[in-house]
Design a protein around this motif. Structure first.
Motif, PDB file in Angstrom:
ATOM      1  N   ALA A 321      42.305 -43.839  19.953  1.00  0.00           N
ATOM      2  CA  ALA A 321      42.259 -44.372  18.479  1.00  0.00           C
ATOM      3  C   ALA A 321      40.930 -44.239  17.973  1.00  0.00           C
ATOM      4  N   ARG A 322      40.007 -44.710  18.856  1.00  0.00           N
ATOM      5  CA  ARG A 322      38.715 -45.031  18.457  1.00  0.00           C
ATOM      6  C   ARG A 322      38.050 -43.559  18.275  1.00  0.00           C
ATOM      7  N   PHE A 323      38.149 -42.859  18.876  1.00  0.00           N
ATOM      8  CA  PHE A 323      37.545 -41.459  18.370  1.00  0.00           C
ATOM      9  C   PHE A 323      37.990 -40.845  17.005  1.00  0.00           C
ATOM     10  N   GLY A 324      39.388 -41.210  16.562  1.00  0.00           N
ATOM     11  CA  GLY A 324      39.457 -40.832  15.330  1.00  0.00           C
ATOM     12  C   GLY A 324      39.534 -39.200  15.183  1.00  0.00           C
ATOM     13  N   SER A 325      38.921 -38.633  14.311  1.00  0.00           N
ATOM     14  CA  SER A 325      39.206 -37.305  14.277  1.00  0.00           C
ATOM     15  C   SER A 325      37.835 -36.723  14.737  1.00  0.00           C
ATOM     16  N   ASP A 326      36.896 -37.469  15.529  1.00  0.00           N
ATOM     17  CA  ASP A 326      35.846 -36.635  16.152  1.00  0.00           C
ATOM     18  C   ASP A 326      36.207 -35.844  17.108  1.00  0.00           C
ATOM     19  N   PRO A 327      35.564 -34.543  16.906  1.00  0.00           N
ATOM     20  CA  PRO A 327      35.756 -33.263  17.884  1.00  0.00           C
ATOM     21  C   PRO A 327      35.513 -33.787  19.347  1.00  0.00           C
ATOM     22  N   ARG A 328      34.757 -34.578  19.657  1.00  0.00           N
ATOM     23  CA  ARG A 328      34.322 -35.001  20.990  1.00  0.00           C
ATOM     24  C   ARG A 328      35.625 -35.451  21.824  1.00  0.00           C
ATOM     25  N   LEU A 329      36.568 -35.877  21.169  1.00  0.00           N
ATOM     26  CA  LEU A 329      37.809 -36.148  21.718  1.00  0.00           C
ATOM     27  C   LEU A 329      38.440 -35.185  22.496  1.00  0.00           C
ATOM     28  N   LYS A 330      38.269 -34.249  22.173  1.00  0.00           N
ATOM     29  CA  LYS A 330      38.748 -32.739  23.046  1.00  0.00           C
ATOM     30  C   LYS A 330      37.935 -32.363  24.084  1.00  0.00           C
TER      31      LYS A 330
END
Length: 514
Positions: A321-330
């Motif tokens: 959840a903390r990453f939100g929409s940040d592409p680095r989650l992928k």
């Protein structure tokens, strides 16, 4: 000359004897290595240095256990069942002892080299021999400093700036000749940091700016400069930190890799890139697995997605959840619908991890193109100890502290732009943080470190030096799989000295509160 048997990592060729007469067997074999003659060639110092590097990358430390059980667990980047994830660490914890043993193994091997090098040099060496021996000594100084830098941050009971007189770890700088020689008391935080700086400066002075391709895995002078900047940052000596970071930033050899190469940094495809200042080299070893001192990393075996490894250490649900929409989650994680190779090499959705609140699995250092179950349980993905994005963000911190907010924001935004597939050096209004200063900018840089360096082993040390451990760890009582509520205590800021060390070394006092 002094040495320890564990240094002798050579495989000796067997000598077939044609005669077994007593007089023949009594003749000393001049080609046989012993404790007394090991340090008789520069090449043997190189072998001892390889053994010291190996102590960094082996199973105890960055090859698996320390990374998984400490660096991922303490800051709750992972959700796992061990005491570190539950904030219930004690002095009898096996993982605490493994970390202690692992770092002192580096120190012991380094001391052996440093003590014997001047004895060997006094014999008289050629110019080439002197050059290589000096490089070996410089590399060894760095490795000893690297070990103590981790130890002072783990076991030091206060930061250097807050109270440098508080206790850290025993400072051992010589080869022990007796049991009494290892009965050293815990040195102060200040003395350990002073030794770290001295060793790193010795390394800086003796290393080349850049190695050739045959030696690319060695620490370079600019790698040491980056670490010196980091050490001074932790000491809160911002002027020295800034100077060292700026030396690195001024070197055109280093740059952030483009976005299309970014994922490859953690998938074994961009090894020793222009972003790398020091990385630990691994390769798939089909002959020996990680428990047999193979050449591969054991990280992916624990964190890989379901069916690709053990899959029982996963990213904590709060972090997703903390990453939100940040592409680095992928870049950092596999969602259940993402694909990776199974044991047969077929690309299939990884599915939901049973040990993660959202079903995600770790992706950094977990290969997409092959399953470690099919590669003798090891991975060939290199581990980044220091890369330029980290330097950019540390430099941003320093400049924010010095009220150079425009510069601080720019270096933070360079990292963000790359993550969003933009040119790091071109302002990008849709990505950039603008108009920030003071505490707002500081907090944005900190959160950028979370997103950019997630699962790279920095987070625990960051929240300790920022003095926000309580604030951070209590966020992780939600969206967790492991049982037990996280409870904060002031002693959570540092590891306990292992009880085995306290029992065996009467000069050592236990850590406060343990």
């Amino acid at each position: 000359m002094k040495t320890r048997s564990y240094i002798l990592i050579l495989t000796l060729a067997a000598i077939l004897l044609g005669s077994c007469s007593d007089s023949f067997l009594d003749v000393e074999n001049e080609n046989e290595l012993s404790a007394d003659n090991f340090y008789s060639r520069v090449s043997n110092f190189d072998l001892a240095l390889n053994g010291t590097y190996d102590a960094v990358k082996n199973l105890d430390l960055f090859g698996q256990t320390f990374y998984i059980q400490t660096l991922l667990a303490l800051p709750h980047e992972s959700d796992y069942w061990n005491a570190q994830n539950r904030n219930e660490v004690t002095s009898t914890d096996g993982n605490v002892y493994i970390a202690w043993r692992g770092f002192y193994r580096i120190v012991a091997r380094a001391n052996d080299i440093l003590e014997n090098a001047p004895i060997f040099a006094a014999r008289g060496l050629t110019t080439d021999q002197t050059k290589r021996l000096n490089e070996i000594v410089a590399e060894t100084h760095f490795l000893r400093a690297f070990a103590y830098f981790h130890m002072v941050r783990l076991w030091g009971e206060a930061s250097y700036a807050d109270d440098s007189t508080r206790l850290a770890v025993p400072l051992i700088l010589t080869v022990a000749e007796s049991r009494d020689d290892v009965m050293n008391p815990r040195a102060s935080v200040g003395k350990v940091y002073q030794q770290i700086v001295a060793d790193m400066k010795a390394a800086e002075a003796g290393l080349p700016a850049q190695w050739d391709d045959n030696n690319i895995a060695r620490i370079s002078q600019y790698g040491v400069k980056a670490f010196l900047g980091q050490v001074y940052l932790y000491m809160e000596d911002y002027s020295h930190a800034r100077a060292y970071f700026e030396e690195v930033l001024a070197n055109p050899r280093y740059a952030l890799v483009p976005f299309k190469q970014y994922d490859g940094l953690f998938q074994g495809k961009e090894e020793f890139s222009e972003e790398s200042l020091w990385e630990i080299n691994y390769s798939v070893d089909m002959q020996q697995n990680i428990w047999e001192n193979g050449l591969g990393s054991g990280i992916a075996l624990v964190i890989a997605a379901p069916g690709r490894g053990w899959s029982n250490c996963t990213p904590h649900g709060v972090n997703i959840a903390r990453f939100g929409s940040d592409p680095r989650l992928k870049i950092c994680t596999y969602a259940p619908t993402d694909s990776a190779a199974d044991v047969e090499g077929k690309m299939k959705p990884v599915g939901s991890s049973d040990f993660n609140y959202t079903g995600h699995s770790f992706r950094k250092y977990s290969p997409k193109d092959y399953s470690v179950i099919a590669t003798n349980r090891n991975s060939g993905t290199n581990y980044h100890m220091m890369r330029l994005a980290d330097v950019y963000l540390m430099y941003a911190e320093v400049m924010n502290h010095e009220n150079q907010n425009t510069v601080a924001a720019e270096y933070m935004n360079k990292v963000r732009r790359r993550a969003y597939n933009a040119d790091p050096d071109t302002p990008t209004p849709s990505v950039d943080y603008t108009g920030l200063a003071g505490t707002q900018l500081r907090d944005s840089i900190r959160e950028e470190r979370f997103r950019e360096l997630f699962a790279e082993g920095h987070r625990w040390y960051d929240i300790v030096r920022w003095k926000i451990v309580q604030e951070e760890v209590l966020k992780y009582n939600d969206k967790r799989i492991t049982g037990g509520e996280i409870v904060y205590q002031d002693k959570d800021y540092y590891y306990p000295v292992p009880l085995a060390e306290v029992d065996n070394n009467k000069a050592v006092v236990p850590s406060t509160g343990y």
